[in-house]
Scaffold this motif. Structure first.
Motif, PDB file in Angstrom:
ATOM      1  N   ASN A   1       0.822  -1.221   0.000  1.00  0.00           N
ATOM      2  CA  ASN A   1       0.000   0.000   0.000  1.00  0.00           C
ATOM      3  C   ASN A   1       0.850   1.262   0.000  1.00  0.00           C
ATOM      4  O   ASN A   1       0.309   2.363   0.039  1.00  0.00           O
ATOM      5  CB  ASN A   1      -0.920   0.008   1.230  1.00  0.00           C
ATOM      6  N   MET A   2       2.176   1.091  -0.028  1.00  0.00           N
ATOM      7  CA  MET A   2       3.071   2.251   0.001  1.00  0.00           C
ATOM      8  C   MET A   2       3.930   2.287  -1.266  1.00  0.00           C
ATOM      9  O   MET A   2       4.215   1.243  -1.848  1.00  0.00           O
ATOM     10  CB  MET A   2       3.992   2.172   1.236  1.00  0.00           C
TER      11      MET A   2
ATOM     12  N   TYR B   1      10.231   4.446   5.511  1.00  0.00           N
ATOM     13  CA  TYR B   1       9.887   3.710   6.742  1.00  0.00           C
ATOM     14  C   TYR B   1      11.118   2.988   7.298  1.00  0.00           C
ATOM     15  O   TYR B   1      11.419   3.079   8.496  1.00  0.00           O
ATOM     16  CB  TYR B   1       8.772   2.724   6.413  1.00  0.00           C
TER      17      TYR B   1
ATOM     18  N   ARG C   1      13.948   5.320   8.761  1.00  0.00           N
ATOM     19  CA  ARG C   1      13.715   5.961  10.064  1.00  0.00           C
ATOM     20  C   ARG C   1      14.326   5.173  11.218  1.00  0.00           C
ATOM     21  O   ARG C   1      14.531   5.706  12.293  1.00  0.00           O
ATOM     22  CB  ARG C   1      12.217   6.141  10.302  1.00  0.00           C
ATOM     23  N   PHE C   2      14.617   3.890  11.001  1.00  0.00           N
ATOM     24  CA  PHE C   2      15.187   3.084  12.088  1.00  0.00           C
ATOM     25  C   PHE C   2      16.670   3.398  12.315  1.00  0.00           C
ATOM     26  O   PHE C   2      17.263   2.877  13.248  1.00  0.00           O
ATOM     27  CB  PHE C   2      15.021   1.593  11.789  1.00  0.00           C
TER      28      PHE C   2
ATOM     29  N   ARG D   1      11.610   3.651  18.058  1.00  0.00           N
ATOM     30  CA  ARG D   1      11.413   2.583  17.063  1.00  0.00           C
ATOM     31  C   ARG D   1       9.980   2.044  17.154  1.00  0.00           C
ATOM     32  O   ARG D   1       9.357   1.758  16.127  1.00  0.00           O
ATOM     33  CB  ARG D   1      12.433   1.462  17.287  1.00  0.00           C
TER      34      ARG D   1
ATOM     35  N   ASN E   1       7.842   4.521  15.506  1.00  0.00           N
ATOM     36  CA  ASN E   1       7.960   4.474  14.043  1.00  0.00           C
ATOM     37  C   ASN E   1       7.016   3.416  13.471  1.00  0.00           C
ATOM     38  O   ASN E   1       6.299   3.662  12.497  1.00  0.00           O
ATOM     39  CB  ASN E   1       9.412   4.169  13.651  1.00  0.00           C
ATOM     40  N   VAL E   2       7.018   2.236  14.112  1.00  0.00           N
ATOM     41  CA  VAL E   2       6.118   1.159  13.670  1.00  0.00           C
ATOM     42  C   VAL E   2       4.661   1.579  13.900  1.00  0.00           C
ATOM     43  O   VAL E   2       3.817   1.435  13.013  1.00  0.00           O
ATOM     44  CB  VAL E   2       6.427  -0.162  14.428  1.00  0.00           C
TER      45      VAL E   2
ATOM     46  N   LYS F   1       3.342   4.133  11.415  1.00  0.00           N
ATOM     47  CA  LYS F   1       3.062   3.537  10.101  1.00  0.00           C
ATOM     48  C   LYS F   1       1.769   2.705  10.154  1.00  0.00           C
ATOM     49  O   LYS F   1       0.938   2.766   9.250  1.00  0.00           O
ATOM     50  CB  LYS F   1       4.254   2.654   9.693  1.00  0.00           C
TER      51      LYS F   1
ATOM     52  N   ASP G   1      -1.619   3.342   8.159  1.00  0.00           N
ATOM     53  CA  ASP G   1      -2.184   2.276   7.314  1.00  0.00           C
ATOM     54  C   ASP G   1      -3.665   2.059   7.627  1.00  0.00           C
ATOM     55  O   ASP G   1      -4.484   1.921   6.720  1.00  0.00           O
ATOM     56  CB  ASP G   1      -1.449   0.949   7.553  1.00  0.00           C
TER      57      ASP G   1
END
Lengths: 301, 359
Positions: free
Chosen positions: A88-89, A97, A100-101, B5, B8-9, B12, B16
């Motif tokens: 979906n991205m 995504y 960013r880690f 972290r 971040n998940v 997202k 979604d």
């Protein structure tokens, strides 16, 4: 840069990797060869800190992976076999995504993502990753593996879904990375693919390392033993006369062509003899074992 | 575990959810039906308010009423949320199941989990982020539903008091707890199953068992193990039943002759023992049902002063005249169950996800 010591992984009582001792130097492009099911992917999963070994240990840049997987992941990149993304991205969003880690700033991320997308020719592609072809996914996989500018890159079957043009670009990329001094670990069961980019190889069969070194060195090690004998191929334009030399063990003759088994490399003496008899030498070389045949024999074991 | 972290998940996942077609469709339906139910609730509230005003007026004009000491009770706007609760338990659970059933299985199918795990993030951070993102999305849906309901109350010139506003927030928290229960079931099944299709089937089976089968089985077990209810003794003249009036009032004093009749007192004791036994058996199975727990807690929040709160499966006795805190105190087991139920499933998800084979 990469070292494994007695690395072992057992799944439900079945040994996938069996006491693997491997060493890959910094800046090497290393080919990890072996048939399907040999334990290559399992080894990579342990090296990338995604699964823990049952026994032994593995180190990347001196860091023990099982003890500090996050630190290892910060300096490596990994392209999994049959890589997947968030459908979906877009490619850019997927990379964003993952990026960013690494604790980079938004500006750094944006620049790196743009650079990577351009490198794999996906810049300007606005469609969602779910609509990508397998080749496009593989290229995006390469980009995500390099998003953190890794010291070590693990590539699992990297050309599996690439078309010839994509495969050529992949080879150029590996060459470029090698030029930058990065260590590249390529896992594949296709010899020609490894041969094209790797300087050293390791051959894995049934979870065990069968041989490691340069491709020719490994092939020689694995070739059927002929004692210390040297096999010399000789071909002349005229009919080949009898050859006499104290080093010759035996000769297989076939008209103008022969394979001479000798105790040592006597090509100079043979050439001199043939020239003195007024013969025209078309070919004279030491016969190397056929790498494909040698590897196929190991695969079939 | 680094919180950035996890965030971040979670960010997202939240993004979604709220941009997915599935979520938007169910949420839209959820909000529309919430609005309709609130409207229906407001109409009933206004009708009860009119009755209350009439009764109040009667009390000031007629000193000698039919029941001396009887006081009409002012209806609470929380009645409106009682209507919302019934729709919430149906559509809310669908929303929670819809966002959770493929949360992990989809990642396994698309192999994106392997790509994600190759970057510096621990497995527990991923699953915690997923849960946090889901909780955020459900919280967002709940907040929207409450905002719509409050807006409608204001449009209809119904302004909640501070206590009522607090009760609305508690109702929102209970509703979120209910949604989380089914979200937890869905994400557990998503982690256990290899494919999203199987995850959906497992989720629906558990949903059917805990939402419908368990309460029915509880009632059946209560019928079987409690036996027949005690019969009341013969009375000379039937007495009016001291229950809730249609206007929500209650009797504060009486000179009921049954209080002095020993046969009636025996009957009352036997009936009380029978009811308690029956309730205990029913509660044991109902406590495992988020639907039942949500219903009981919501009724305590929306109708704290009532003497008896009727549910689809039986009656819950609540002491009359108590406030919100008293009512909540009496349903503490249901509140605890609403917290423990998702916690158990989230725990199972965590354990399974940490051990998941990612080859």
């Amino acid at each position: 840069m990469i070292r494994t010591e007695n690395l072992t992984k057992v799944y439900n009582g079945k040994t996938a990797v069996d006491g693997l001792d491997l060493e890959v130097e910094e800046g090497e492009v290393f080919g990890f060869l072996g048939p399907n099911g040999a334990g290559k992917s399992t080894t990579i999963l342990m090296l990338t800190g995604m699964i823990e070994p049952t026994g032994g240990r593995c180190l990347v840049d001196g860091i023990e992976v099982a003890k500090d997987p996050l630190k290892v992941k910060e300096i490596i990149g990994y392209l999994p076999e049959d890589v997947g993304f968030y459908g979906n991205m877009t490619g850019e969003q997927n990379l964003g995504y993952f990026a960013r880690f690494y604790g980079t700033t938004a500006k750094e991320r944006k620049e790196r993502i743009a650079e990577m997308l351009e490198l794999v020719h996906l810049d300007g592609v606005t469609q969602k990753a779910g609509e990508y072809s397998r080749g496009m996914k593989q290229r995006l996989g390469l980009a995500q593996a390099m998003i953190n500018d890794p010291k070590v890159l693990f590539l699992d079957e990297p050309t599996a879904n690439l078309d010839p043009e994509g495969a050529r670009e992949y080879r150029d990329l590996v060459e470029r990375l090698a030029g930058e001094g990065k260590t590249v670990f390529v896992s594949s069961h296709i010899l020609s693919e490894v041969r094209a980019v790797c300087r050293t190889v390791g051959l894995l069969a049934k979870g065990k390392l069968v041989a490691q070194g340069t491709l020719d060195g490994v092939a020689r090690t694995l070739a059927p033993s002929d004692g210390d004998a040297v096999r010399i191929v000789v071909e002349t334009r005229e009919h080949l006369p009898d050859l006499e030399d104290p080093a010759i063990i035996d000769i297989e003759r076939n008209g103008t062509r022969a394979i001479v088994r000798a105790k040592a490399d006597i090509r100079d003496r043979l050439a001199e003899t043939l020239f003195s008899q007024g013969l025209h030498v078309r070919e004279m070389r030491i016969e190397e074992p056929d790498i494909e045949d040698v590897f196929m024999a190991v695969y079939r074991r | 575990m680094a919180f950035d972290r996890v965030l971040n998940v979670a960010r997202k996942e939240f993004s979604d959810h709220i941009t997915s077609r599935r979520f938007i469709i169910v949420l839209a339906l959820f909000l529309v039906i919430s609005a309709v139910s609130i409207h229906e609730g407001i109409e009933v509230y206004n009708a009860q308010l009119d009755t209350y005003n009439e009764q109040l007026q009667q009390m000031t004009t007629e000193i000698e009423g039919p029941y001396p000491g009887w006081m009409p009770e002012k209806p609470s706007i929380m009645l409106v949320f009682l209507f919302m609760m019934s729709y919430m338990s149906a559509l809310g659970s669908i929303l929670a199941l819809a966002i959770g059933f493929d949360l992990v299985s989809k990642e396994k199918e698309s192999r994106s989990l392997k790509s994600l795990l190759s970057h510096p993030v621990y497995r527990d951070e991923i699953i915690n982020g997923k849960v946090l993102g889901g909780v955020g999305a459900l919280g967002f849906a709940m907040a929207l539903a409450l905002a719509v309901s409050l807006a409608m109350l204001l449009v209809f010139s119904v302004v909640p008091t501070l206590d009522e506003f607090a009760a609305i927030l508690i109702f929102g928290a209970a509703s979120l707890g209910f949604l989380l229960a089914y979200f937890a079931v869905a994400i557990t099944m998503s982690t256990v199953a290899k494919e999203s299709g199987s995850a959906l089937i497992y989720t629906l089976v558990i949903f059917a068992v805990v939402s419908t089968l368990l309460p029915i089985l509880g009632t059946m077990a209560a019928d079987v193990f409690s036996g027949d209810p005690p019969e009341p003794p013969e009375m000379v003249a039937p007495m009016p039943t001291p229950a809730q009036s249609s206007g929500g009032g209650y009797i504060t004093a009486s000179d009921d002759p049954r209080e002095t009749d020993p046969a009636w007192r025996d009957y009352e004791e036997a009936r009380k023992a029978y009811t308690e036994k029956r309730r205990f058996i029913s509660d044991v199975s109902s406590i495992l049902s988020p639907q039942m727990n949500y219903m009981v807690v919501s009724m305590a929040v929306t109708n704290p002063g009532s003497s008896t709160m009727y549910t689809a499966y039986g009656a819950l006795q609540v002491e009359p005249g108590g406030g919100l805190a008293d009512a909540l105190g009496q349903v503490w087991m249901n509140i605890a169950a609403l917290i423990v139920f998702p916690a158990v499933f989230f725990g199972a998800t965590y354990v399974k996800f940490m051990r998941m084979d990612i080859r």
